[in-house]
Each structure stands twice: as C-alpha cells, then as structure tokens.
Design a protein around this motif. Sequence first.
Motif, mmCIF file in Angstrom:
data_model
loop_
_atom_site.group_PDB
_atom_site.id
_atom_site.type_symbol
_atom_site.label_atom_id
_atom_site.label_comp_id
_atom_site.label_asym_id
_atom_site.label_seq_id
_atom_site.Cartn_x
_atom_site.Cartn_y
_atom_site.Cartn_z
ATOM 1 N N SER A 157 -57.719 23.090 -24.520
ATOM 2 C CA SER A 157 -57.441 23.570 -25.878
ATOM 3 C C SER A 157 -57.395 25.098 -25.945
ATOM 4 O O SER A 157 -56.727 25.660 -26.808
ATOM 5 N N TYR A 158 -58.095 25.782 -25.038
ATOM 6 C CA TYR A 158 -58.002 27.252 -24.987
ATOM 7 C C TYR A 158 -56.584 27.672 -24.632
ATOM 8 O O TYR A 158 -56.007 28.569 -25.233
ATOM 9 N N VAL A 176 -57.542 34.736 -21.520
ATOM 10 C CA VAL A 176 -58.276 33.658 -22.197
ATOM 11 C C VAL A 176 -59.036 32.777 -21.203
ATOM 12 O O VAL A 176 -60.236 32.558 -21.337
ATOM 13 N N TYR A 269 -70.665 35.488 -24.950
ATOM 14 C CA TYR A 269 -69.828 34.818 -25.941
ATOM 15 C C TYR A 269 -69.989 33.320 -25.882
ATOM 16 O O TYR A 269 -69.793 32.621 -26.853
ATOM 17 N N GLN A 271 -71.440 30.150 -26.233
ATOM 18 C CA GLN A 271 -72.509 29.550 -27.055
ATOM 19 C C GLN A 271 -73.643 30.527 -27.349
ATOM 20 O O GLN A 271 -74.469 30.774 -26.524
ATOM 21 N N ASN B 94 -60.380 25.306 -31.919
ATOM 22 C CA ASN B 94 -60.402 25.791 -30.539
ATOM 23 C C ASN B 94 -60.450 27.310 -30.452
ATOM 24 O O ASN B 94 -59.580 27.930 -29.870
ATOM 25 N N PRO B 95 -61.500 27.911 -31.034
ATOM 26 C CA PRO B 95 -61.621 29.361 -30.875
ATOM 27 C C PRO B 95 -61.829 29.698 -29.407
ATOM 28 O O PRO B 95 -62.361 28.885 -28.662
ATOM 29 N N PHE B 96 -61.367 30.886 -28.996
ATOM 30 C CA PHE B 96 -61.574 31.322 -27.614
ATOM 31 C C PHE B 96 -63.014 31.780 -27.441
ATOM 32 O O PHE B 96 -63.686 32.124 -28.416
ATOM 33 N N ALA B 97 -63.463 31.808 -26.173
ATOM 34 C CA ALA B 97 -64.811 32.299 -25.869
ATOM 35 C C ALA B 97 -64.834 33.819 -25.944
ATOM 36 O O ALA B 97 -65.014 34.513 -24.954
ATOM 37 N N MET B 98 -64.587 34.322 -27.141
ATOM 38 C CA MET B 98 -64.582 35.776 -27.365
ATOM 39 C C MET B 98 -65.259 36.018 -28.706
ATOM 40 O O MET B 98 -65.631 35.086 -29.404
ATOM 41 N N SER B 99 -65.344 37.303 -29.072
ATOM 42 C CA SER B 99 -65.918 37.621 -30.375
ATOM 43 C C SER B 99 -64.957 37.170 -31.479
ATOM 44 O O SER B 99 -63.777 36.898 -31.223
ATOM 45 N N LYS B 141 -68.437 41.121 -34.146
ATOM 46 C CA LYS B 141 -68.557 41.290 -32.687
ATOM 47 C C LYS B 141 -69.290 40.118 -32.044
ATOM 48 O O LYS B 141 -69.434 40.043 -30.836
ATOM 49 N N SER B 143 -70.014 36.107 -30.991
ATOM 50 C CA SER B 143 -69.158 35.070 -30.432
ATOM 51 C C SER B 143 -68.634 34.120 -31.515
ATOM 52 O O SER B 143 -69.372 33.698 -32.405
ATOM 53 N N LEU B 145 -67.902 31.204 -30.993
ATOM 54 C CA LEU B 145 -68.403 29.860 -30.710
ATOM 55 C C LEU B 145 -69.702 29.569 -31.450
ATOM 56 O O LEU B 145 -70.151 28.431 -31.498
ATOM 57 N N ASP B 146 -70.318 30.615 -32.023
ATOM 58 C CA ASP B 146 -71.554 30.405 -32.780
ATOM 59 C C ASP B 146 -71.291 29.971 -34.219
ATOM 60 O O ASP B 146 -72.219 29.623 -34.945
#
Lengths: 271, 250
Positions: A157-158, A176, A269, A271, B94-99, B141, B143, B145-146
């Motif tokens: 999904s990313y 990404v 980032y 979790q 599906n947010p990216f693992a970024m801020s 700033k 994440s 994902l939180d």
Amino acid sequence: MNRYKLIRFGVWAAAFMSAATLFIIIFYILVNGVPHLTPDLFSWRYTSENVSMTPAIINTAVMTVLSLLVSVPLGLFTAIYLVEYSRASRFLTFIRLAVQTLAGIPSIVYGLFGLIFFVTFLSWGFSILSGALTLAIMVLPVIIRTGEEALIAVPVSYREGSFALGATRLRTVFRVVIPAAVPGIMAGIILAIGRIAGETAALIYTAGTVAKTITGVTSSGRTLAVHMYVLSSEGFNTDQAAATAVVLLVLVAGMNALSLYIAKKAVSYEQ
Amino acid sequence: MSSKFEVKELNLFFGEFQALYNINLQFSEREVFALIGPSGCGKSTFLKTLNRMNDLVLNCKITGDVLLDGKDIFSAIDVNVLRKSVGMVFQKPNPFAMSIYENIAFGPKTHGVSKKAELDEIVEMSLSAAALWDEVKDRLKKSALDLSGGQQQRLCVARSLAVNPEVLLMDEPTSALDPLSTLKIEELICNLKTKYTIIIVTHNMQQAARVSDKTAFFLLGQLIEADLTDKIFSSPKDKRTEDYITGRFG
Ligand SMILES: Nc1ncnc2c1ncn2[C@@H]1O[C@H](COP(=O)(O)OP(=O)(O)O)[C@@H](O)[C@H]1O
Ligand SMILES: [Mg+2]
C-alpha cells in the motif's frame, strides 16, 4: 495433561540450556580474560613482548569499513533490483540461486578464492584490500537476503500510495520504500559487521597476519579475531588471547548496540 | 454540465479472465458519483482503470477508451501527470512512514515544488481542506503512523489534495473506520464536491444515498444501470438493482 507438562518442561529446559550456554561462554571468557587485561596489551605499537592488540583493533575498524563500503551498496542495489524491478524470469531464478549458494560456502573457500584472485592474480599481495574485498563477497549474501526481506516487508500500500500521487518507480523506491525498510536493512548490516569482525579463515590467506597497524590499504595486517587466533595457535600467549577475546566480545556487543540505536533513531516514524 | 471523464466501451481482462464488460459511463465536473455492487463485481478494478493503477498488474489488458477532458488517458497523457490530476484514496489508510508534514509534502515535491514557504502553505491548505489541520498543526513533525485510523484516512485525502487534482477516486474510504470517522469523511466529501469530481466506491447503501449525486450499479463486471442517486434508490429500472438496494442480494 502430563504430556502437556512434559512438553512445557522440555521447552523450558531447552530455553534454559541455550541461555545457560551463552552465559557460560561469556562467563568463561571474562574469567579467563579480564585478569590479563593489562595496559601493556593496549600499547600503541606491537612487540613480541607486549603482544598489543591496538593495531589489530585499528585494522579491524578499517577492514570493516572497507568491506561494508563495497558490500552494502552492491548488496542493497541487488536487493532493490530483485524486489522492486525484476519480474519472474530465469535470470532472476539464477541470481537467487547464486545468492543462496554464496551464503552456504564455508569462509575458508572465500579465503582461497581471495588468495588466488586478489592476492595472486591481481598481485595485490597479502593486504587489507585483498582481505576486505574477500569479506565483501562473503557478506554480500547476508546483505542481499536481509535487504530483500526488509523491502518485501514494506506494505504494498505504500507503493500504491506513492504511485497514485504520480511518483515514478525510482522516487517511490528511494523516498518511500527504502526509508521504511531502514530497520531491516540495518539489521542486515549488523549481521555483516558481526561476520567481518569475527572472521579468521578468509583473512589469513588474504590480509595476512602482520601484527602492525596498517599504513595503507595495500599493507598486510591482522584483525582482532585473526590476532586472537594467532596468539592462541602459537601457544605462548593464551592468557593474552583470552584477554583479546574479552575486547572482541565488548567491541561486537558495542557495535550491535550502536547499530540498534541508529536504527531506532532512523525509524522513529515507525509506530 | 461538461463531462470530465468519459469511459467508452471499456473491457478489462486479467489474463483470460474478463473483469469488466463493455462499460460506458460519463462523469461530470463537481459531482459525487457512487459505484455500488456486490463484492468482486469489478468496482475497484474500474476505479483503478481511471488512474491507470492497473498498469501495475502484469497480465492486465484493457480495450476501449477513457477520456479525461477529451484526452485519451492511455495515449495522450503521461501516466504520472494523469495520476497527479486524478488522486486516489484507498480502502485502508496508507500514510507513509514519515512525518505528517512529509506525507503531505511528498506529492508536491514529486511534481517539482521545492520552496519551503510554498510547501508550508500547501501542507496547511491541504490539511485544512481535509478537516485535519486543527488536530495536527502542533505535531506536524510527528509520525503519521501515530494518528488514529480516521485521522490517517483524512491525512490520505489531504495528501491527494496536495498535488492539486481535479478528480478524486475513493475506494471504500470508510470501510475501515468507526462511525464517527466515517461521518467526518462523508462531510468532507460533501465539502470537496464544490471543487472536485469525486468517484467513490462504497458498500454502504446509506452512504451512497447520503453523499452522491449519481450512482452506478455494477454486477459481475457489467454496468447494470447508472442514474441520479435519487432515481436509482427510488425507482431503479432494473430488477437486479432493486434487489441489491433492498438487500435481497448476496
Ligand atoms: N490483479 C488481479 N488479477 C486477477 N484477477 C483480479 C485481480 N484483481 C481483481 N481481480 C478479479 O477481478 C474481479 C473484480 O475485482 P474487484 O474490482 O476488486 O471487485 P470489487 O472491488 O467490486 O469488490 C474479481 O473477480 C477479482 O477476483
Ligand atoms: Mg474493491
């Protein structure tokens, strides 16, 4: 229910034995090594009296960095190709087979290859360069496999999200997917560092056993593990060999802790 | 009303399997168009055709025409330009693992925006448009994902808006959300309608009735009927549509 208890005991006993073995080894090394950790052992120069390990520590650092400089980019790009770009084909099967085969080869075979190819054929002689490239080939499968696993673990999904914004595959992969895969990639690099720092067989015939600090990439030099091996095989300095083992243990543990710390920072980032 | 998207005689195959049969549909500007139908009838596949996400599926073959503002999306528009104009919100956030900030800035950066001030402005505008700004302005700033699931989905809407699209595709955007978050997304859709063409797949009849102007009913890869939502729900022409809407369907 007795059988259940038996299984439970078995599992517990196995876990206990594994932990105990590790504990005993560490205990053994510390008991035998720590009393012999004298300042002499850390003299700047090696002499046959002080059998200093400082040159070996420096050589290990240089060896590790050089090997990683070659193996990490090569391994990661291979992993990226395999996961993100390739489509099922015979060529792909071939690469995977090659990687698996490389992973299963004993390190002495890498040593002999390094001797034939880098030392003799390329006339680099016993040198840090010959050793580092030999080790680079040796840890390449580790980097590739862990890199592949790290990339595969990034949710599809990313990639979809990135493509759907009009990003190219290149941008998707590098901006990404890879950032999200950093922890797994770091874990692979840690494994590789461990193997480089602990390797002896592949180095004796490629980097040689000179006990001095190297002066350049073409000079021969022994790493800490080789140093320990030579000391204990000569038989004169077994106490010092044990002391060296303590330092090797601390260094490897320290490196792992550092890598984990970096990995954690890089993925705050996640979790 | 002028036609934004026009789909003509679209057939789609996954290898031997035909997933869509001769679809003809038009989408107008500034309307919400709902796609309904039982699971596996091809709604997602149809939606993914519109921004060419099906290109990623190896054995997918498409015949027919899809025109965006009269231009063929398969030949006359670069795929990445198309996807900039036609945003997509997925079923699962599906947010990216970024801020949070980087999630929104990713799209504009992709399309050449690099000035900090400009990015700041886009981030604020997009988050405001997705009704998320007030909740996250103090932790841009942090994440992404939180965030909660509902917030993540609104972030994904904001992320799509950040590249200034004309059409927004939404594939069951609330199916993974709680009722309150669902309500927020529905409100959002109604607000966004003033600027964007929105095509939304939904499993939820009430949702289709609440948010959409027009509705199309799909069944086994075929478009059964498409009309004003009121008409579809009050007096469907086809018996199968009626059966589905009234819940007499698997
Ligand atoms: N990548 C694919 N390869 C093969 N078949 C697919 C693929 N994606 C979807 N399908 C098939 O196409 C049909 C329509 O799927 P989909 O569009 O996801 O349905 P919906 O979104 O309406 O539930 C289903 O039968 C599904 O199994
Ligand atoms: Mg679907």
